[in-house]
Design a protein around this motif. Structure first.
Motif, PDB file in Angstrom:
ATOM      1  N   TYR A  83       0.836  -1.193   0.000  1.00  0.00           N
ATOM      2  CA  TYR A  83       0.000   0.000   0.000  1.00  0.00           C
ATOM      3  C   TYR A  83       0.879   1.255   0.000  1.00  0.00           C
ATOM      4  O   TYR A  83       1.903   1.318   0.665  1.00  0.00           O
ATOM      5  CB  TYR A  83      -0.924   0.022   1.224  1.00  0.00           C
ATOM      6  CG  TYR A  83      -1.897  -1.126   1.251  1.00  0.00           C
ATOM      7  CD1 TYR A  83      -2.986  -1.172   0.389  1.00  0.00           C
ATOM      8  CD2 TYR A  83      -1.706  -2.185   2.142  1.00  0.00           C
ATOM      9  CE1 TYR A  83      -3.867  -2.236   0.404  1.00  0.00           C
ATOM     10  CE2 TYR A  83      -2.581  -3.260   2.162  1.00  0.00           C
ATOM     11  CZ  TYR A  83      -3.654  -3.280   1.283  1.00  0.00           C
ATOM     12  OH  TYR A  83      -4.526  -4.339   1.291  1.00  0.00           O
TER      13      TYR A  83
ATOM     14  N   THR B  28      -1.034  -0.819  -4.129  1.00  0.00           N
ATOM     15  CA  THR B  28      -2.347  -0.190  -4.164  1.00  0.00           C
ATOM     16  C   THR B  28      -2.264   1.183  -3.514  1.00  0.00           C
ATOM     17  O   THR B  28      -1.768   1.307  -2.387  1.00  0.00           O
ATOM     18  CB  THR B  28      -3.388  -1.034  -3.417  1.00  0.00           C
ATOM     19  OG1 THR B  28      -3.502  -2.300  -4.070  1.00  0.00           O
ATOM     20  CG2 THR B  28      -4.740  -0.357  -3.422  1.00  0.00           C
TER      21      THR B  28
ATOM     22  N   LEU C  67      -9.542   3.307  -4.477  1.00  0.00           N
ATOM     23  CA  LEU C  67      -8.273   2.597  -4.602  1.00  0.00           C
ATOM     24  C   LEU C  67      -7.897   2.466  -6.069  1.00  0.00           C
ATOM     25  O   LEU C  67      -8.743   2.247  -6.916  1.00  0.00           O
ATOM     26  CB  LEU C  67      -8.380   1.198  -3.998  1.00  0.00           C
ATOM     27  CG  LEU C  67      -8.736   1.124  -2.510  1.00  0.00           C
ATOM     28  CD1 LEU C  67      -8.742  -0.325  -2.078  1.00  0.00           C
ATOM     29  CD2 LEU C  67      -7.742   1.900  -1.690  1.00  0.00           C
ATOM     30  N   THR C  68      -6.613   2.595  -6.331  1.00  0.00           N
ATOM     31  CA  THR C  68      -6.128   2.341  -7.681  1.00  0.00           C
ATOM     32  C   THR C  68      -4.918   1.452  -7.581  1.00  0.00           C
ATOM     33  O   THR C  68      -4.110   1.583  -6.661  1.00  0.00           O
ATOM     34  CB  THR C  68      -5.744   3.649  -8.404  1.00  0.00           C
ATOM     35  OG1 THR C  68      -4.723   4.308  -7.654  1.00  0.00           O
ATOM     36  CG2 THR C  68      -6.944   4.553  -8.568  1.00  0.00           C
ATOM     37  N   SER C  69      -4.774   0.543  -8.507  1.00  0.00           N
ATOM     38  CA  SER C  69      -3.619  -0.359  -8.508  1.00  0.00           C
ATOM     39  C   SER C  69      -2.594   0.134  -9.505  1.00  0.00           C
ATOM     40  O   SER C  69      -2.923   0.424 -10.652  1.00  0.00           O
ATOM     41  CB  SER C  69      -4.064  -1.780  -8.882  1.00  0.00           C
ATOM     42  OG  SER C  69      -4.934  -2.285  -7.873  1.00  0.00           O
TER      43      SER C  69
END
Length: 734
Positions: A481, A502, A731-733
Motif C-alpha cells: 500500500y 495499491t 483505490l487504484t492499482s
C-alpha cells in the motif's frame, strides 16, 4: 585605519589567484585592505595582482626582488599593514561569503581579543566539500574569551596560520615573525596561541581550504621535511625564554614526537634512503627535550627505541592490518551466513498477526507518518505490538520510555522482521529484508512530491548521482500500500514507482496534528515570546551543487529586515544537517540569538505549528504547512536552474501557495509592505490547499490503523479495501 589587513602571498598560483582575490573583494564587509605579495612568481601572478590593484584601491601589491618562500613573504607584507587585525590567506584558498562580516561581529562581541580562531572546510578538486573534523572544538569554546591553558583543546586544531585572526598590536608587541622553511606555520602558531591572553572562537566556516589534486607542498616527497626539526627547535627555544610557559614543555614534547612520526608513517613524504636518518634525528631531538619524568607511552614510545625496532613494529602493524583485511571478508561471509540462518529459522514460524514493525527516515527514530500511525495504534489497538527499528544504541536512547525497539541487523531485528505481519516505513527497507507471503508493507512516503523521484530520475543524471534506481525499484516491489494525501501524489507515485502496489487516499498521518490544531512546545523550549511573529525559513537542497547547499538568502540581513517582534526560524533540509551548511553562518547566528536553528528538531510538525508564516523555495514542507491555512511565500530566485537539474512535477511559480519572490529584494518587500498576508495571498493559499490537502482531514492515522492493521471498515473514510463493502472505491492499482 581599516579594520582588517589581509596578507596574501602569491607564488605559482595563477590558475587560482583570481578566485582568491574575488572572494575577498566581494565581501559584504568592506573595511579592509588587501596586501598581495608577489613572491617573485615565475607565472602571471604579478600581472594579475597589478590588474586588480589598478581597478580597486583596497589592493596593494608588493613585488619582491627574489623568491623568499611563504613565511618571509608574509613577513614582507606585515610592515605595510595598517588594520586593527591581521589575516593571512593562502592564494589558492578563498574566503566564504560573509566571512569578514561574521569575523568583525565576533571580534566586537568578544571585546577585541588577541586571537580569533575560525573554522574552515576542505574543498576538493572533484567538487566535494568537507568541514573541519574538529569543528566541535570551536562550538564548545563558548562565547567568552579564554587562554590556551584554560581551554587546551584549541591546540588540537590544525596548526596553520590562515584559520586565525590576529590583533596587530599584539603581534607587534610580541615581535612575532615567520621563519624561513617548510613548516613555517608551526613556530608561529604555537608561540601565538601560548602567549595570547585572550582567545576567542568563531564556529563558522570562513575559509575554503583547497585540496589540490596532486596534494600540497607538504605532501610531496622531499628531504625538505627535515625542516620540521628546526621549526620545533624554534618552538622549544621560545618556551625556554618564557619561564611562565614552562608547563607547556611536556605537551610540546609529545606533539613534536607525534608530528614527526606522522611524517615518517607516510611512505610518500621522505625518500626511502632518508627515512632512517629522519628517525634518528627525531629520536635525538625527542630525548634532548624530554621533560624530567616524562613517559614516552603509546605511539611516541617508539622514539625511545632504535630504527630497527621502529621498522619491526611498523612492519608487524602492517602485517596485522593486512591479515585483518584478508580475514574481514571471511568474517563477513560467516556472519552473513549466521544471520541468514537465524532469519530462516524464524521464517519457518507463522507470521504474528499482532506484530507491527516501524521505521522512519532510515531508522533515525520515531518520526513522521510512521510515528503518527504508531501513536494511534497504541491508542485504539493496544493488542497490536509495535516495534521500532533504529540504527544504533544512541538513537535507541532517544526513544520515549516504554517503546520497544531493535537495532538494525541485530539478531533481534532478524527475528522480529521474520515474524511481523505488518511493516510501516516512509523510506525503503534494506535490500536484505525478505518479504514473506502474507506480510503487509505500508509505505507512507515523506510528503507530497514536487521534485522528480524514483524512476523519473533516470533522465536526470546529476540528481541521481550515486543513486541506484533499479535497486530502489526492486525494494519498492515489496510495497502493498502507498499512502497519499492528494490525487497529485497518487499519480506521481504510480509513475515514479512502476510497481504492484495499491494507492490509498488516506491523507498523511503526520498531518493529523496540523489539521486538528495540536499544541507544540517549540516556542517555549526555544524561548520565543508568544507575542512574536515566527517566520519559518525552510530551504531545500540543490542538485546542481555537489554539496547540495546554496546560500540563497543572507540570514542575518533577512532577520534584521523582518524587524522587531518577528523571529526568524531556520530549518535546513535533513540531508544538509551534518554537512558544512550550518557552519557557513547558521550555527553562529543561532548562538548569537539572531535566528533560531530548528534543523535538529525531531518533530517538524511542532516547528510548523509554531510558525505564523513559511518562507521556502521548493521544499515539500509547503504541502504540509498548507493544512494550517497560514501565509506561505515562495522564494524562487533560481527556479530555472533547479528545474533543469532536478525536474519538477509542478510549476510552483505558476500555481503557488502564496506570493512568489524572484529576488531577495522582492522577498524583503513582501514582509515590509505586509503583502505576505494580504487578500491575494489568502486566495492563492485557498486554491493550493484544495489541491494539496485534499485527503488530509485529521483522521489519516486512524484510517491506516483501522483499515490496514485491524481490517475494519471505517465509515466516511473514503477507503474501501478489496472485499470490504460497496462504498465509494478510491483505490487504484499501480
Amino acid at each position: 585605519m581599516p579594520r582588517f589587513s589581509l596578507i596574501v602571498p602569491c607564488f605559482k598560483v595563477q590558475g587560482f589567484l583570481r578566485e582568491c582575490l574575488d572572494s575577498v573583494l566581494a565581501q559584504s564587509f568592506n573595511d579592509f585592505e588587501l596586501i598581495a605579495v608577489d613572491d617573485r612568481s615565475p607565472d602571471g601572478c604579478g600581472a594579475i595582482l597589478d590588474e586588480y590593484a589598478e581597478r580597486d584601491p583596497r589592493v596593494k601589491v608588493l613585488h619582491l626582488p627574489k623568491n623568499v618562500g611563504l613565511g618571509r613573504a608574509r613577513n614582507a607584507g606585515m610592515p605595510h599593514a595598517t588594520g586593527d587585525y591581521l589575516l593571512f590567506l593562502d592564494s589558492d584558498d578563498t574566503l566564504t561569503p560573509g566571512a569578514l562580516r561574521a569575523i568583525a561581529d565576533r571580534l566586537a562581541e568578544a571585546g577585541e581579543p588577541d586571537v580569533l580562531v575560525v573554522d574552515y572546510a576542505r574543498t576538493y578538486w572533484w567538487g566535494g566539500t568537507r568541514r573541519n573534523a574538529l569543528a566541535e572544538v570551536l562550538a564548545e569554546a563558548g562565547p567568552d574569551t579564554f587562554t590556551a591553558r584554560t581551554y587546551p583543546r584549541i591546540l588540537d586544531l590544525l596548526m596553520v596560520v590562515w584559520n586565525k585572526v590576529y590583533r596587530r598590536e599584539f603581534v607587534a608587541s610580541e615581535g612575532f615573525a615567520f621563519p624561513p622553511g617548510y613548516y613555517e606555520d608551526t613556530p608561529w602558531t604555537f608561540p601565538v596561541l601560548l602567549s595570547a591572553r585572550r582567545i576567542a572562537a568563531l564556529d563558522r566556516i570562513c575559509v575554503n581550504y583547497r585540496q589540490r589534486r596532486q596534494g600540497s607542498i607538504l605532501s610531496t616527497t622531499s628531504r625538505r621535511h627535515f625542516d620540521v626539526h628546526d621549526q620545533y627547535e624554534r618552538v622549544f627555544a621560545f618556551v625556554e625564554q618564557r619561564p611562565e610557559l614552562a608547563h607547556w614543555r611536556p605537551y610540546l614534547h609529545r606533539k613534536m614526537g607525534e608530528h614527526c612520526l606522522d611524517i615518517l608513517a607516510k611512505p610518500d613524504r621522505l625518500p626511502p634512503g632518508d627515512r632512517a636518518e629522519f628517525f634518528r634525528r627525531t629520536t635525538r631531538m625527542f630525548r634532548a627535550h624530554a621533560p624530567e619524568g616524562a613517559l614516552a607511552d603509546g605511539e611516541v614510545g617508539l622514539l625511545e627505541g632504535s630504527w630497527t625496532g621502529y621498522r619491526i613494529r611498523r612492519q608487524a602493524a602492517r602485517i596485522g592490518q593486512e591479515a585483518a583485511r584478508r580475514a574481514e571478508p571471511v568474517r563477513d561471509a560467516a556472519a552473513a551466513r549466521a544471520r541468514s540462518g537465524w532469519a530462516s529459522l524464524h521464517a519457518m514460524r507463522p507470521l504474528d498477526p499482532h506484530l507491527v514493525v516501524y521505521s522512519a527516515s532510515s531508522h533515525r527514530g520515531m518520526l513522521g507518518d510512521p510515528a503518527a500511525v504508531y501513536a494511534k495504534a497504541r491508542e485504539i489497538a493496544p493488542q497490536l505490538r509495535g516495534v521500532w527499528v533504529v540504527r544504533d544504541a544512541e538513537t535507541a536512547a532517544g526513544l520515549p520510555p516504554g517503546v520497544e525497539h531493535v537495532i538494525v541487523d541485530s539478531r533481534r531485528y532478524l527475528e522480529v522482521t521474520a515474524r511481523a505481519k505488518f511493516f510501516v516505513n516512509d523510506v525503503n527497507w534494506p535490500g536484505a529484508l525478505a518479504k514473506r507471503p502474507g506480510s503487509v508493507h505500508i509505505h507512507t512516503h515523506q510528503g507530497t512530491p514536487l521534485k522528480y523521484m524514483g524512476a523519473d530520475l533516470l533522465d536526470k543524471p546529476g540528481a541521481r548521482l550515486g543513486f541506484d534506481v533499479p535497486q530502489m525499484l526492486r525494494r519498492a516491489d515489496r510495497w502493498d500500500y502507498s499512502l497519499v494525501a492528494n490525487r497529485h501524489s497518487e499519480l506521481v507515485w504510480e509513475r515514479a514507482y512502476p510497481c504492484h502496489f495499491t494507492s490509498l487516499r488516506t491523507g498523511s498521518p503526520r498531518n493529523d496534528v496540523l489539521v486538528n490544531g495540536g499544541a507544540g512546545g517549540f516556542r517555549q523550549r526555544r524561548g520565543i515570546p508568544e507575542t512574536d511573529t515566527v517566520v519559518l525559513y525552510a530551504p531545500t537542497r540543490r542538485d546542481y551543487r555537489r554539496t547540495g547547499h546554496v546560500d540563497r538568502i543572507d540570514l542575518a540581513r533577512f532577520a534584521a529586515d523582518l524587524g522587531a517582534g518577528r523571529t526568524l526560524v531556520v530549518r535546513l533540509h535533513p540531508s544538509l544537517a551534518n554537512g558544512p551548511a550550518r557552519g557557513l553562518g547558521l550555527a553562529e547566528l543561532a548562538r548569537r540569538g539572531i535566528v533560531v536553528d530548528a534543523t535538529d528538531e525531531p518533530r517538524v510538525e511542532e516547528v510548523l505549528l509554531a510558525a505564523d508564516a513559511l518562507v521556502t523555495d521548493y521544499s515539500g514542507v509547503m504541502f504540509d504547512y498548507a493544512n494550517l491555512d497560514r501565509p506561505i511565500v515562495v522564494h524562487a530566485d533560481d527556479w530555472d536552474a533547479y528545474t533543469a537539474s532536478r525536474g519538477t512535477y509542478l510549476d510552483i511559480t505558476a500555481e503557488p501557495p502564496g506570493h512568489v519572490a524572484h529576488s531577495y529584494r522582492e522577498l524583503a518587500w513582501l514582509f515590509a509592505s505586509g503583502s505576505w498576508r494580504d487578500e491575494e495571498s489568502a486566495r492563492l493559499r485557498a486554491e493550493f490547499r484544495a489541491r494539496a490537502c485534499e485527503f488530509d482531514d485529521g483522521r489519516a492515522a486512524e484510517r491506516v490503523v483501522r483499515t490496514l492493521l485491524l481490517g475494519e471498515a471505517m465509515p466516511g473514510a473514503g477507503i474501501r479495501l478489496p472485499g470490504q463493502g460497496t462504498g465509494r472505491d478510491v483505490l487504484t492499482s499501480a
